[in-house]
Design a protein around this motif. Sequence first.
Motif, PDB file in Angstrom:
ATOM      1  N   LEU A  36       0.830  -1.210   0.000  1.00 31.97           N
ATOM      2  CA  LEU A  36       0.000   0.000   0.000  1.00 31.97           C
ATOM      3  C   LEU A  36       0.860   1.255   0.000  1.00 31.97           C
ATOM      4  O   LEU A  36       0.531   2.247  -0.668  1.00 31.97           O
ATOM      5  N   VAL A  62      -9.721   1.223  -5.000  1.00 33.68           N
ATOM      6  CA  VAL A  62      -9.767   2.155  -3.865  1.00 33.68           C
ATOM      7  C   VAL A  62     -11.189   2.587  -3.548  1.00 33.68           C
ATOM      8  O   VAL A  62     -11.621   2.585  -2.391  1.00 33.68           O
ATOM      9  N   ASN A 118     -13.074   1.116   2.984  1.00 38.44           N
ATOM     10  CA  ASN A 118     -12.302   0.331   2.008  1.00 38.44           C
ATOM     11  C   ASN A 118     -11.175  -0.483   2.637  1.00 38.44           C
ATOM     12  O   ASN A 118     -10.416  -1.134   1.923  1.00 38.44           O
ATOM     13  N   ARG A 119     -11.056  -0.460   3.967  1.00 36.71           N
ATOM     14  CA  ARG A 119      -9.922  -1.115   4.627  1.00 36.71           C
ATOM     15  C   ARG A 119      -9.838  -2.606   4.264  1.00 36.71           C
ATOM     16  O   ARG A 119      -8.780  -3.104   3.879  1.00 36.71           O
ATOM     17  N   ARG A 154     -11.137  -4.184   1.767  1.00 39.30           N
ATOM     18  CA  ARG A 154     -10.891  -4.369   0.340  1.00 39.30           C
ATOM     19  C   ARG A 154      -9.420  -4.121   0.000  1.00 39.30           C
ATOM     20  O   ARG A 154      -8.807  -4.883  -0.755  1.00 39.30           O
ATOM     21  N   LEU A 155      -8.829  -3.064   0.573  1.00 39.73           N
ATOM     22  CA  LEU A 155      -7.422  -2.772   0.281  1.00 39.73           C
ATOM     23  C   LEU A 155      -6.495  -3.809   0.905  1.00 39.73           C
ATOM     24  O   LEU A 155      -5.443  -4.134   0.341  1.00 39.73           O
ATOM     25  N   LEU A 208      -1.087   4.256  -1.445  1.00 37.97           N
ATOM     26  CA  LEU A 208      -2.454   4.052  -0.977  1.00 37.97           C
ATOM     27  C   LEU A 208      -2.583   4.079   0.542  1.00 37.97           C
ATOM     28  O   LEU A 208      -3.700   4.011   1.063  1.00 37.97           O
ATOM     29  N   VAL A 234      -6.609   4.694   2.968  1.00 34.09           N
ATOM     30  CA  VAL A 234      -7.361   3.653   3.659  1.00 34.09           C
ATOM     31  C   VAL A 234      -8.421   4.296   4.545  1.00 34.09           C
ATOM     32  O   VAL A 234      -8.136   5.200   5.334  1.00 34.09           O
TER      33      VAL A 234
END
Length: 225
Positions: free
Chosen positions: A149, A212, A162-163, A165-166, A154, A158
């Motif tokens: 990340l 994202v 979206n945490r 998913r990332l 990225l 965060v």
Amino acid sequence: MTQNDPSLEAATLPVEDPSLNLPEPANEILQAARRLLLEGGFEALRVDAIVREAGKNKAAVKYYFGNKQGLVYALVDSLDHDQCLAMVEQTRGVSGEERLQRYARGQADIARDAESFLMYFDILPHVTRDEELRARVSRLYDWYRQMNLIWLGLADKVTDENRARLQAFAAMMVAIVDGLAIQFVLQPDAVDVDQAFGILRMFLTRCLDDVVDGGLEAGSPDSCA
């Protein structure tokens, strides 16, 4: 990133490279262990063989590492550490397509590091049977995911939404490197690592924003267009 950026702190955790921070006699033992591991696999990591290779005595292993397990921990910590931190510098201060190019190039270099991965693959079967070693390697994988990340810029994007998913995305990036590294170790003449990461870069160019903001999950026909 600035000195107050939490992602900068994450880039130096959870371990430091033992080869840079150990006293010289300890580093000589570590490098001897690396040579034996590379040449003979995990079974070659016998304390008597290591100290003979390093020109030391068994007391030095106990003094610097505590025991053989401590030496194995130092070995694990040292694998690919420098390349990972180098990627932070290579991707710092650039964005867009240039950052993705540097990311793909750096990941290709890591996957091509056959010696480090060969040593890691020799250690890996023992990780699943050693609770403390498994916990240590698990922390390293947490670190690798965070590093991905950071490399892609990225870490500061965060959110609560979206945490998960990332994190899943970062896990996939780690899996790609590990998987290509296995294939490259087995068939270095048959696996074109640069081409593989070039394809990954094309995917990231088209889809990273959707990863994202959740466009992929939304199932929009315009996702990754």
